[in-house]
Design a protein around this motif. Structure first.
Motif, PDB file in Angstrom:
ATOM      1  N   ILE A 190      40.371  34.649  36.571  1.00  0.00           N
ATOM      2  CA  ILE A 190      40.024  34.889  37.696  1.00  0.00           C
ATOM      3  C   ILE A 190      39.768  36.547  37.574  1.00  0.00           C
ATOM      4  O   ILE A 190      39.624  36.497  38.439  1.00  0.00           O
ATOM      5  CB  ILE A 190      41.097  34.755  38.466  1.00  0.00           C
ATOM      6  N   ALA A 191      41.542  37.164  37.315  1.00  0.00           N
ATOM      7  CA  ALA A 191      41.483  38.392  36.985  1.00  0.00           C
ATOM      8  C   ALA A 191      39.897  39.185  36.469  1.00  0.00           C
ATOM      9  O   ALA A 191      39.531  40.460  36.774  1.00  0.00           O
ATOM     10  CB  ALA A 191      43.051  38.745  35.873  1.00  0.00           C
ATOM     11  N   PHE A 192      39.851  38.573  34.943  1.00  0.00           N
ATOM     12  CA  PHE A 192      38.414  38.997  34.843  1.00  0.00           C
ATOM     13  C   PHE A 192      37.686  39.124  35.371  1.00  0.00           C
ATOM     14  O   PHE A 192      36.514  40.075  34.927  1.00  0.00           O
ATOM     15  CB  PHE A 192      38.595  37.805  32.798  1.00  0.00           C
ATOM     16  N   GLY A 193      37.730  38.242  36.158  1.00  0.00           N
ATOM     17  CA  GLY A 193      36.050  38.164  36.810  1.00  0.00           C
ATOM     18  C   GLY A 193      36.316  39.290  37.563  1.00  0.00           C
ATOM     19  O   GLY A 193      35.113  39.885  37.409  1.00  0.00           O
ATOM     20  N   GLY A 194      37.116  39.068  38.390  1.00  0.00           N
ATOM     21  CA  GLY A 194      37.411  40.666  39.244  1.00  0.00           C
ATOM     22  C   GLY A 194      37.653  41.765  38.466  1.00  0.00           C
ATOM     23  O   GLY A 194      36.268  42.521  39.258  1.00  0.00           O
ATOM     24  N   LEU A 195      37.567  42.369  37.749  1.00  0.00           N
ATOM     25  CA  LEU A 195      38.082  43.165  36.585  1.00  0.00           C
ATOM     26  C   LEU A 195      37.120  43.741  36.080  1.00  0.00           C
ATOM     27  O   LEU A 195      35.932  44.524  36.192  1.00  0.00           O
ATOM     28  CB  LEU A 195      39.299  43.462  36.385  1.00  0.00           C
ATOM     29  N   VAL A 196      36.864  43.077  34.705  1.00  0.00           N
ATOM     30  CA  VAL A 196      35.541  43.059  34.383  1.00  0.00           C
ATOM     31  C   VAL A 196      34.395  42.565  34.233  1.00  0.00           C
ATOM     32  O   VAL A 196      33.644  43.245  34.355  1.00  0.00           O
ATOM     33  CB  VAL A 196      36.115  42.628  32.538  1.00  0.00           C
ATOM     34  N   THR A 197      34.326  41.325  34.650  1.00  0.00           N
ATOM     35  CA  THR A 197      32.930  41.035  35.113  1.00  0.00           C
ATOM     36  C   THR A 197      31.813  41.836  36.144  1.00  0.00           C
ATOM     37  O   THR A 197      31.105  42.390  36.361  1.00  0.00           O
ATOM     38  CB  THR A 197      32.756  39.733  35.855  1.00  0.00           C
ATOM     39  N   LEU A 198      32.686  42.478  37.217  1.00  0.00           N
ATOM     40  CA  LEU A 198      32.074  43.100  38.118  1.00  0.00           C
ATOM     41  C   LEU A 198      31.915  44.543  37.425  1.00  0.00           C
ATOM     42  O   LEU A 198      31.295  45.702  37.973  1.00  0.00           O
ATOM     43  CB  LEU A 198      32.755  43.351  39.366  1.00  0.00           C
ATOM     44  N   MET A 199      33.033  44.768  36.673  1.00  0.00           N
ATOM     45  CA  MET A 199      32.456  46.590  36.040  1.00  0.00           C
ATOM     46  C   MET A 199      31.239  46.547  35.733  1.00  0.00           C
ATOM     47  O   MET A 199      30.802  47.647  35.587  1.00  0.00           O
ATOM     48  CB  MET A 199      33.649  46.959  35.408  1.00  0.00           C
TER      49      MET A 199
END
Length: 279
Positions: free
Chosen positions: A71-80
């Motif tokens: 979930i954290a990677f989806g919010g932080l990295v994917t959107l970035m």
């Protein structure tokens, strides 16, 4: 209908369309499926190992932490990454030309990334319920932690993405993110780490997402290995809520500032540099 309402509706429609497109595009879908399959394989081989001092499966203990990390990677990295790509190819410039276009664009991206993050974590969770023993899900806790975690991390991803006009530079963010994963109790109990490391990890959302998922899926007895020997839902709500509030205030301001700097000449210059890298 006000321009803001129109932008929100357009953003929701755009997000739904992008989710459908991702689910029907083999390459895009593979980018979500492959990491989930890797984690499933790792937990399969961990299923017969046990948490030290207990008879509880190590794979079952790791599952919720992996979902919290996802979930954290989806919010932080994917959107970035998506923001950096679409800034480089001119998508953001086109959004800027529409009244409240940046608001609609941001809402669309939030819907897309949230939807695909849920899909990706479902790919991990559903087979694991049949593969691993001892998982008992509190769906209410799982849903509110996931929702609040996405709200806390997506604005951070938007802010990080606005910092880069070149997708090659986004890797700079990965090192600190991986460092936070390492100290956040995802794969190793945080209570066994030095106190200053514990304090640092508790500042950021990744630790609390992992803890929240563990509280939703694991027996209460396993909270004994956590800080304070409890799931600390009130503290979790406070920290994730603070990150969400700060992000929702800061992210729109940063994106508007970034959009003001966008122009046709800057996009053309980035395209030319990208073509030079390819050739």
């Amino acid at each position: 209908m006000t321009s803001t309402t129109a932008a929100v509706r357009a953003g929701l429609a755009r997000g739904r369309a992008e989710v459908r497109q991702t689910l029907t595009n083999g390459q895009d879908l593979w980018n979500y499926i492959f990491p989930s399959m890797v984690f499933l394989i790792v937990m399969f081989f961990m299923r017969d190992s046990t948490v030290p001092g207990t008879t509880f499966s190590l794979g079952s203990r790791t599952l919720p932490s992996v979902i919290g990390m996802g979930i954290a990677f989806g919010g932080l990295v994917t959107l970035m990454m998506q923001l950096a790509v679409e800034r480089e190819d001119g998508t953001l410039l086109r959004a800027k030309a529409i009244p409240n276009g940046m608001l609609g664009y941001l809402i669309g991206k939030i819907v897309t990334v949230s939807g695909m993050t849920v899909v990706a974590q479902s790919i991990v969770l559903i087979p694991s319920l049949f593969m691993l023993d001892g998982i008992t899900i509190d769906w209410f806790t799982l849903i509110w932690v996931m929702a609040l975690g996405l709200v806390a991390t997506l604005p951070l991803g938007a802010v990080a993405g606005s910092m880069f006009s070149n997708t090659r530079n986004t890797g700079i963010i990965m090192l600190p993110v991986m460092g936070l994963v390492a100290i956040s109790g995802i794969f190793y109990p945080i209570s066994a780490m030095p106190e200053w490391v514990q304090g640092l990890a508790q500042v950021f959302p990744i630790y609390w997402l992992g803890l929240g998922m563990r509280s939703a899926m694991l027996p209460d007895g396993l909270s004994a290995v956590e800080i304070g020997e409890s799931w600390r839902h009130l503290e979790m709500l406070g920290v994730l809520g603070a990150w969400a509030a700060a992000g929702l205030i800061v992210a729109p301001m940063v994106l508007r500032r970034m959009a003001r700097r966008e122009s046709g000449s800057s996009v053309a210059e980035r395209r030319e540099k990208a073509m030079q890298r390819v050739t």
